[in-house]
Design a protein around this motif. Sequence first.
Motif, PDB file in Angstrom:
ATOM      1  N   ASP A  23       0.815  -1.221   0.000  1.00  0.00           N
ATOM      2  CA  ASP A  23       0.000   0.000   0.000  1.00  0.00           C
ATOM      3  C   ASP A  23       0.847   1.269   0.000  1.00  0.00           C
ATOM      4  O   ASP A  23       0.374   2.328  -0.396  1.00  0.00           O
ATOM      5  N   PHE A  24       2.087   1.173   0.460  1.00  0.00           N
ATOM      6  CA  PHE A  24       2.930   2.363   0.561  1.00  0.00           C
ATOM      7  C   PHE A  24       3.457   2.754  -0.812  1.00  0.00           C
ATOM      8  O   PHE A  24       3.967   1.924  -1.554  1.00  0.00           O
ATOM      9  N   THR A  25       3.317   4.033  -1.142  1.00  0.00           N
ATOM     10  CA  THR A  25       3.691   4.505  -2.473  1.00  0.00           C
ATOM     11  C   THR A  25       4.772   5.577  -2.449  1.00  0.00           C
ATOM     12  O   THR A  25       5.312   5.918  -3.489  1.00  0.00           O
ATOM     13  N   MET A  26       5.062   6.131  -1.270  1.00  0.00           N
ATOM     14  CA  MET A  26       6.081   7.175  -1.197  1.00  0.00           C
ATOM     15  C   MET A  26       6.842   7.098   0.115  1.00  0.00           C
ATOM     16  O   MET A  26       6.361   6.547   1.099  1.00  0.00           O
ATOM     17  N   LEU A  27       8.039   7.654   0.069  1.00  0.00           N
ATOM     18  CA  LEU A  27       8.967   7.626   1.189  1.00  0.00           C
ATOM     19  C   LEU A  27       9.481   9.041   1.390  1.00  0.00           C
ATOM     20  O   LEU A  27       9.750   9.742   0.414  1.00  0.00           O
ATOM     21  N   VAL A  28       9.595   9.475   2.637  1.00  0.00           N
ATOM     22  CA  VAL A  28      10.204  10.777   2.928  1.00  0.00           C
ATOM     23  C   VAL A  28      11.542  10.515   3.600  1.00  0.00           C
ATOM     24  O   VAL A  28      11.612   9.833   4.621  1.00  0.00           O
ATOM     25  N   ARG A  29      12.603  11.028   2.984  1.00  0.00           N
ATOM     26  CA  ARG A  29      13.960  10.929   3.539  1.00  0.00           C
ATOM     27  C   ARG A  29      14.348  12.288   4.099  1.00  0.00           C
ATOM     28  O   ARG A  29      14.152  13.314   3.452  1.00  0.00           O
ATOM     29  N   VAL A  30      14.928  12.263   5.295  1.00  0.00           N
ATOM     30  CA  VAL A  30      15.408  13.488   5.931  1.00  0.00           C
ATOM     31  C   VAL A  30      16.933  13.438   5.917  1.00  0.00           C
ATOM     32  O   VAL A  30      17.525  12.538   6.515  1.00  0.00           O
ATOM     33  N   PRO A  31      17.581  14.372   5.218  1.00  0.00           N
ATOM     34  CA  PRO A  31      19.046  14.351   5.129  1.00  0.00           C
ATOM     35  C   PRO A  31      19.702  14.380   6.511  1.00  0.00           C
ATOM     36  O   PRO A  31      19.316  15.164   7.371  1.00  0.00           O
ATOM     37  N   GLU A  47      -0.040  14.542   3.809  1.00  0.00           N
ATOM     38  CA  GLU A  47       0.694  14.348   5.063  1.00  0.00           C
ATOM     39  C   GLU A  47       2.188  14.150   4.780  1.00  0.00           C
ATOM     40  O   GLU A  47       3.039  14.676   5.500  1.00  0.00           O
ATOM     41  N   ALA A  48       2.512  13.413   3.721  1.00  0.00           N
ATOM     42  CA  ALA A  48       3.913  13.204   3.338  1.00  0.00           C
ATOM     43  C   ALA A  48       4.566  14.526   2.963  1.00  0.00           C
ATOM     44  O   ALA A  48       5.694  14.814   3.379  1.00  0.00           O
ATOM     45  N   ALA A  49       3.862  15.336   2.188  1.00  0.00           N
ATOM     46  CA  ALA A  49       4.398  16.635   1.779  1.00  0.00           C
ATOM     47  C   ALA A  49       4.617  17.538   2.989  1.00  0.00           C
ATOM     48  O   ALA A  49       5.633  18.236   3.078  1.00  0.00           O
ATOM     49  N   GLN A  50       3.688  17.510   3.933  1.00  0.00           N
ATOM     50  CA  GLN A  50       3.823  18.337   5.140  1.00  0.00           C
ATOM     51  C   GLN A  50       4.993  17.863   5.995  1.00  0.00           C
ATOM     52  O   GLN A  50       5.770  18.663   6.499  1.00  0.00           O
ATOM     53  N   TYR A  51       5.131  16.546   6.154  1.00  0.00           N
ATOM     54  CA  TYR A  51       6.245  15.995   6.930  1.00  0.00           C
ATOM     55  C   TYR A  51       7.580  16.378   6.288  1.00  0.00           C
ATOM     56  O   TYR A  51       8.520  16.781   6.980  1.00  0.00           O
ATOM     57  N   ALA A  52       7.656  16.280   4.964  1.00  0.00           N
ATOM     58  CA  ALA A  52       8.881  16.658   4.258  1.00  0.00           C
ATOM     59  C   ALA A  52       9.190  18.142   4.461  1.00  0.00           C
ATOM     60  O   ALA A  52      10.338  18.517   4.715  1.00  0.00           O
ATOM     61  N   ALA A  53       8.171  18.984   4.372  1.00  0.00           N
ATOM     62  CA  ALA A  53       8.372  20.424   4.562  1.00  0.00           C
ATOM     63  C   ALA A  53       8.817  20.734   5.993  1.00  0.00           C
ATOM     64  O   ALA A  53       9.702  21.563   6.210  1.00  0.00           O
ATOM     65  N   ASP A  54       8.223  20.059   6.963  1.00  0.00           N
ATOM     66  CA  ASP A  54       8.551  20.304   8.372  1.00  0.00           C
ATOM     67  C   ASP A  54       9.961  19.853   8.736  1.00  0.00           C
ATOM     68  O   ASP A  54      10.581  20.427   9.630  1.00  0.00           O
ATOM     69  N   GLY A  56      12.557  19.227   6.370  1.00  0.00           N
ATOM     70  CA  GLY A  56      13.578  19.501   5.359  1.00  0.00           C
ATOM     71  C   GLY A  56      13.871  18.283   4.509  1.00  0.00           C
ATOM     72  O   GLY A  56      14.916  18.195   3.870  1.00  0.00           O
ATOM     73  N   GLY A  57      12.938  17.340   4.493  1.00  0.00           N
ATOM     74  CA  GLY A  57      13.123  16.099   3.750  1.00  0.00           C
ATOM     75  C   GLY A  57      12.618  16.186   2.325  1.00  0.00           C
ATOM     76  O   GLY A  57      12.120  17.223   1.885  1.00  0.00           O
ATOM     77  N   THR A  58      12.758  15.076   1.616  1.00  0.00           N
ATOM     78  CA  THR A  58      12.280  14.983   0.240  1.00  0.00           C
ATOM     79  C   THR A  58      11.347  13.792   0.109  1.00  0.00           C
ATOM     80  O   THR A  58      11.547  12.758   0.747  1.00  0.00           O
TER      81      THR A  58
END
Length: 64
Positions: A23-31, A47-54, A56-58
């Motif tokens: 079911d998982f389609t995307m991953l957020v990596r935090v440098p 939620e993924a986009a918000q987590y990445a923005a919060d 500094g991840g991609t």
Amino acid sequence: MTDVPGLSERRPPARRRDNKISDFTMLVRVPGDPSAIRVFTAAAAAEAAQYAADTGGTVEDLPE
């Protein structure tokens, strides 16, 4: 319990038992912080986009 400067209690995020790995389609990596990696379903794209923005991840798409 006494407070020790520099130490904090870490709790893992609650597991989403209703999702399968497929079911998982995307991953957020935090440098610089491999422990901050999180996976998301397509329904949780905002939620993924918000987590990445919060953090500094991609956001990266996972292979199908």
